[in-house]
Enzyme design. Sequence first.
Site: not given
Ligand code: ITT
Length: 202
Positions: A70, A179-180, A13
Site C-alpha cells: 500500500d 520507496h517500494r 507495482k
Molecule cells: P493495489 O491496491 O491493487 O495494489 P493500487 O494502484 O490501488 O493497487 P494503492 O491503493 O497502494 O495501489 O495506491 C497507490 C497509488 O499511488 C497508485 O495507484 C499510484 O497512483 C501511486 N503510486 C504508488 N507507488 C507509485 C510509484 O512507484 N510510482 C508512481 N505512482 C505510485
Amino acid sequence: MRELIISTGNEGKYKEIVSTLGDTFDRYYSLGDFDEKVVVEEDSPLYFENAMKKARKVGDRFNMATLADDSGLEIEALGGKPGVLSARYGIDDKDRIERVLQELNGVPWEKRGAVFKAYIALYMPDKGWVYIFYGQIKGFIGFEAKGDLGFGYDPIFYIPQLGKYLAELEMETKNRISHRGKALNAMKEFLNADFFIRSRKR
Ligand code: ITT
C-alpha cells in the site's frame, strides 16, 4: 519450494516487485493466476492496515505466503494529499496527474516538496504472522509531466540528486532508490537472516 502471491491489481507495482525480489522466491503468482477474485476493501486511513488486509485476505483464501503493497504520494503544499487516497485521486493515471498539477498551479518550486511512501506487508498463513516493511523517497512535483517509463505519478516526481523524473528511470534504477525498492530490500535482508537462522538450527 518458496512460493509467493503478489496481491495487487496494479501491473506497474507487480513488475517492480517481481524484478526487485528476483530469486528470493522460486515462484511468483499474480492475482490473475487464480480464477476466484478476492475483493478487499481498502478502508483504513493507514497504509499499513490496508497493506495487511490485502495480504491477509488473499493469503488465507489461497493458503500461500502473500505480499501486498500500500503506497501513496504525499505533497507538502497539499497538506499531505493525495496520501493514502492516491489511487482514488482521479479515474486514471493521466487524470490524477492533471489534478495534482492543477492543484499546484502557482505554487513555487521550493514548496512543491513531496514524498512517496510504501508499506509492504508479508503474510505467512501457516504461522498467522504479518511483517511490515517501509520505504520512502523524497523529491519535488514538477511543473509538467516528463518521461514515459514507470507508472502512476512517476512522470511528475522529480529527484534533484539525479536531475531526473522517476518516469525517466529504467526499472532497475528506480527499484534501487524508490520507496517500494527500499521496503522490498529491507524485506529481502530480513528473509536472508531468517533463512540463515533456520538453516543453522537444522
Ligand atoms: P493495489 O491496491 O491493487 O495494489 P493500487 O494502484 O490501488 O493497487 P494503492 O491503493 O497502494 O495501489 O495506491 C497507490 C497509488 O499511488 C497508485 O495507484 C499510484 O497512483 C501511486 N503510486 C504508488 N507507488 C507509485 C510509484 O512507484 N510510482 C508512481 N505512482 C505510485
